[in-house]
Motif scaffolding. Sequence first.
Motif, mmCIF file in Angstrom:
data_model
loop_
_atom_site.group_PDB
_atom_site.id
_atom_site.type_symbol
_atom_site.label_atom_id
_atom_site.label_comp_id
_atom_site.label_asym_id
_atom_site.label_seq_id
_atom_site.Cartn_x
_atom_site.Cartn_y
_atom_site.Cartn_z
ATOM 1 N N THR A 193 0.944 -1.277 0.120
ATOM 2 C CA THR A 193 -0.038 -0.049 0.026
ATOM 3 C C THR A 193 0.911 1.329 -0.039
ATOM 4 O O THR A 193 0.430 2.389 0.434
ATOM 5 C CB THR A 193 -0.768 0.203 1.194
ATOM 6 N N ARG A 194 2.115 1.060 -0.552
ATOM 7 C CA ARG A 194 3.066 2.391 -0.589
ATOM 8 C C ARG A 194 2.260 3.321 -1.677
ATOM 9 O O ARG A 194 2.056 2.760 -2.602
ATOM 10 C CB ARG A 194 4.237 1.933 -1.010
ATOM 11 N N GLY A 195 1.977 4.502 -0.999
ATOM 12 C CA GLY A 195 1.519 5.369 -1.945
ATOM 13 C C GLY A 195 0.075 5.261 -2.273
ATOM 14 O O GLY A 195 -0.503 5.788 -3.138
ATOM 15 N N VAL A 196 -0.666 4.428 -1.694
ATOM 16 C CA VAL A 196 -1.958 4.335 -1.961
ATOM 17 C C VAL A 196 -2.955 4.938 -1.073
ATOM 18 O O VAL A 196 -2.656 4.904 0.011
ATOM 19 C CB VAL A 196 -2.281 2.663 -2.076
ATOM 20 N N ASP A 197 -3.874 5.538 -1.419
ATOM 21 C CA ASP A 197 -4.791 6.193 -0.487
ATOM 22 C C ASP A 197 -5.616 5.262 0.291
ATOM 23 O O ASP A 197 -5.544 4.010 0.279
ATOM 24 C CB ASP A 197 -5.750 6.887 -1.406
ATOM 25 N N ILE A 198 -6.305 5.997 1.434
ATOM 26 C CA ILE A 198 -6.769 5.061 2.455
ATOM 27 C C ILE A 198 -8.003 4.333 2.085
ATOM 28 O O ILE A 198 -8.239 3.196 2.321
ATOM 29 C CB ILE A 198 -7.125 5.959 3.761
ATOM 30 N N GLY A 199 -8.849 4.747 1.098
ATOM 31 C CA GLY A 199 -10.032 3.979 0.683
ATOM 32 C C GLY A 199 -9.276 2.816 -0.036
ATOM 33 O O GLY A 199 -9.743 1.558 0.203
ATOM 34 N N ALA A 200 -8.386 2.960 -0.925
ATOM 35 C CA ALA A 200 -7.847 1.897 -1.638
ATOM 36 C C ALA A 200 -6.978 0.930 -0.881
ATOM 37 O O ALA A 200 -6.905 -0.201 -1.048
ATOM 38 C CB ALA A 200 -6.735 2.438 -2.992
ATOM 39 N N THR A 201 -6.326 1.584 0.410
ATOM 40 C CA THR A 201 -5.693 0.748 1.191
ATOM 41 C C THR A 201 -6.565 -0.275 1.883
ATOM 42 O O THR A 201 -6.293 -1.657 1.759
ATOM 43 C CB THR A 201 -4.845 1.466 2.098
ATOM 44 N N GLU A 202 -7.820 0.366 2.062
ATOM 45 C CA GLU A 202 -8.761 -0.624 2.847
ATOM 46 C C GLU A 202 -9.232 -1.818 1.741
ATOM 47 O O GLU A 202 -9.275 -3.143 2.210
ATOM 48 C CB GLU A 202 -10.182 0.051 3.361
ATOM 49 N N SER A 203 -9.365 -1.604 0.625
ATOM 50 C CA SER A 203 -9.708 -2.553 -0.319
ATOM 51 C C SER A 203 -8.711 -3.505 -0.642
ATOM 52 O O SER A 203 -8.822 -4.647 -0.900
ATOM 53 C CB SER A 203 -10.317 -2.061 -1.774
ATOM 54 N N ILE A 204 -7.425 -2.925 -0.707
ATOM 55 C CA ILE A 204 -6.384 -3.978 -0.938
ATOM 56 C C ILE A 204 -6.189 -4.771 0.377
ATOM 57 O O ILE A 204 -5.916 -6.108 0.198
ATOM 58 C CB ILE A 204 -4.948 -3.062 -1.091
#
Lengths: 346, 510
Positions: free
Chosen positions: B429-440
């Motif tokens: 999740t390096r550089g990934v926003d919080i919404g996308a972090t959650e989905s990752i």
Amino acid sequence: MSETLRPVIGQAIAIFIALALGTVVIMVVGESPILVFATLLEGAFGSTERIAGTLLQTTPILVCGIAACISFRGGLFNIGVEGQLFMGGFAAVIVGIYLPLPAGLHMLVGILVAMLAGMAWIAIPAFFRARYNANEVVSTILSNYVAVLLTSYFTIFLFKRPGGWSETAPILPSAYLPELFSFSRLNWGLIIGLALAVAVQLYFRHTSRGYSVSIMGQNLKFAEYGGVDIKRHIFLVLLASGAVGGLAGGIEALGVHHRFMEGFAPGFGFDGVIAALLANGNPIGTIGAALFFGALRSGSLLLEVDTNASREIITVIQALIILSVSAQILMRRRGDSTAAERRWKF
Amino acid sequence: MSHAVELRGIVKRFGTFVANDCVDLVVKAGEIHAIVGENGAGKTTLMNVLFGLLQPDGGEILIDGKPIVVANPRAAIAAGLGMVHQHFKLVPSLTVAENVFLGMERGRAGFVDHKAQIAETERLSRDFGLKVDPTEQVGLLSVGIEQRIEILKVLARGARIIILDEPTAVLTPQESRELFQTLRGFVAQGMTVIFITHHLEEVMAVSDTVTVLRLGRKVDTRPTADVTKNDLVQMMVGRSVSFDRRQREPSTGGTVLSVKDLWCRDDRGLPAVRGVSFDVRAGEVVGIAGVAGNGQTELAEVLSGLRPASHGTFRIHGEDLTAASPRRIRDTGVAHVPGDRVVRGVDRQSSIAANILMGRQDTPPWARGSLIDWAVVRERSSEMMERFDVRASGPDALVKSLSGGNMQKVVLAREFSHDADFLLVDQPTRGVDIGATESIHNEIMRQRADGRAILLISVQLDELIALADRILVMFNGLIMGELPGDSVSEEALGLLMAGVQTGPDRAAVA
Ligand SMILES: Nc1ncnc2c1ncn2[C@@H]1O[C@H](COP(=O)(O)OP(=O)(O)OP(=O)(O)O)[C@@H](O)[C@H]1O
Ligand SMILES: [Mg+2]
């Protein structure tokens, strides 16, 4: 500006700058630039015969350019196309003289052997590049000199035509690459070159291996990570490039000269490399670039006849083009890359 | 207080896509201003416009209250701006000092005065507390140091307004804290700092003011003291997001990866991994914690065949793959999300579809015989882009036109869809926003539930705590200890990461 258009416009500007500088040089040597350029155009495209002459010069440049393109696509620099052309041409002539076969088949075998010779000639640099990461630029450049001198030694001391100049006996007519028209030596080599350009373009776009090689050329570490066998592909790409270099020699030998002689092909290999560079490694673009250099060459013949300018002017203009194209490529790369993704790595 | 930077109605389009839609931004002199927003919200674009790397299609830029035209970065630098980019632009073969002065070399009569450059680098480094060795070659340094060099470059050019694009994405928590101290130092000296981040704790901890962008528009600018993390999340993604430890069934699968006494060297030839042993079972997430540069990356490279092991073995499903090629390891059922996406993870010059094709170019239905079926590649790529929420114009978009987080999602989409039994996931999740972090994170848990064995390397402790069944801590090439994921504290992890062994775990190391 669209992504695909930008390099094209860049190259056009580079050529324009080179021609402008060329104009200055022409004026410095006391000639009229308008007259020189008009004579060049006239010499290159002034009549059907002259157009055929231009295409005759274009053919080896095109095929050599495709050879260079193949290596560029894999992120490699085969600068030894000239040497592969000499080896291919010489090998084809030997087949043409000493291996009598039915017409047609004889020619095909000659072409095939030319390609094998080109391949053999790059095999050592290719091996050392793949296995030990030895810079292929240096080794292929050096292999040029060896090829030119070696073939010339063979010609003079082993295969010289009795009583003739430094040239071999003519090949058997059964090995001739057929001519396209009665009024010119222009032959099927041109068609082969055009078809090959299209085939190579399609190959890189539509086959698995072509894809792997293109990616390797753009980001080696990514390709390696994705499971592409780097060493194997480096070796194969250089072999393929060398084979096409040999093909260029075969076409010249069986289609144009019908024999081998000293100074067999003056600089076609180098022009091809530059044409490929100018076309940014794109085989279709190389057709246009090769035509441009072919026209310069054939136009320059008339230049010597009709004006006081020497043919060397063309060499100067070519050198200017190389300079401005390289400068342009370097500048573009500086504008858009992290150090990790340089594609043209010397 | 005067305004260091004022943007009025900035519009930036790429073709028909509007990346910045009439954005206003006021940055007061002497403040730390945070900019947050989802991947692709237009943060980098806005900063690139301010720094003269992109020309806006509309709007005005004022620096210190004076309207200026920022035609190129040179003009921006002249106006006192400096920018540290999301992806660094250093030359690996040059030294630190040479990089700092690249393009503005100090010298006389055409010769570079290396002594002066080194001395000046040392002075800057001392004045601003950015420790570097000016004579070291950059290619051999860690990302944390590389970032210091990027900041020194900016300072050497006399910047008073410093823009940092996701500076902490590549840093460890420790390095981030040091960076923030440096930034505090800057504002104490009257400079102004603008920084982009996806970590809201950082916004709360160091910024004075925060601006939220969403879908190319500005949502709001607020004093940080007046907002909570939850407010920011709501403004950014329009819902709340949770990073608590994930619920899970206990894992019961057999051993997939088995590592025994594995050693390897780093690029300089020094031992990087020094005899590690562990197993990962099916349906289990094993986390690897550690300060960056303690052998985690090298370990991942050995396990994916990119780096030779100097001693020891690793097996997948019992098959010894220690000396196998990356191809063979992939074919055995390993997918790998690499730690450095720009170097290894993507080819920036190619399309998204061509990037997703990598590793499957010989496999039906992607290829038929030796021909690639681009129609299938595009179609599958579009499906994956949807599933992994990659925001781009389509599968033909070039990867280099993507925002940093979307690039990372392309890598994840490709690797997670390989149906591999073992997932080697480095900094997902390096550089990934919080919404996308959650989905990752959801995706990783889904893969776990499907019985995959997952090795998760992360410098983000909260990520490890949320996902891992067990956490191994690496320090100096060794595994210092193992902690259970469900009862671990950040403090205990922190001690092990610093090389301090705690009582009960000592046996596991010996
Ligand atoms: N050169 C370009 N050509 C086309 N589209 C682009 C280009 N540069 C950026 N974009 C698009 O503009 C949007 C905004 O990108 P930007 O890089 O500003 O996002 P960001 O907010 O910095 O995201 P991240 O947090 O992921 O870095 C993205 O959708 C991106 O795909
Ligand atoms: Mg960004």
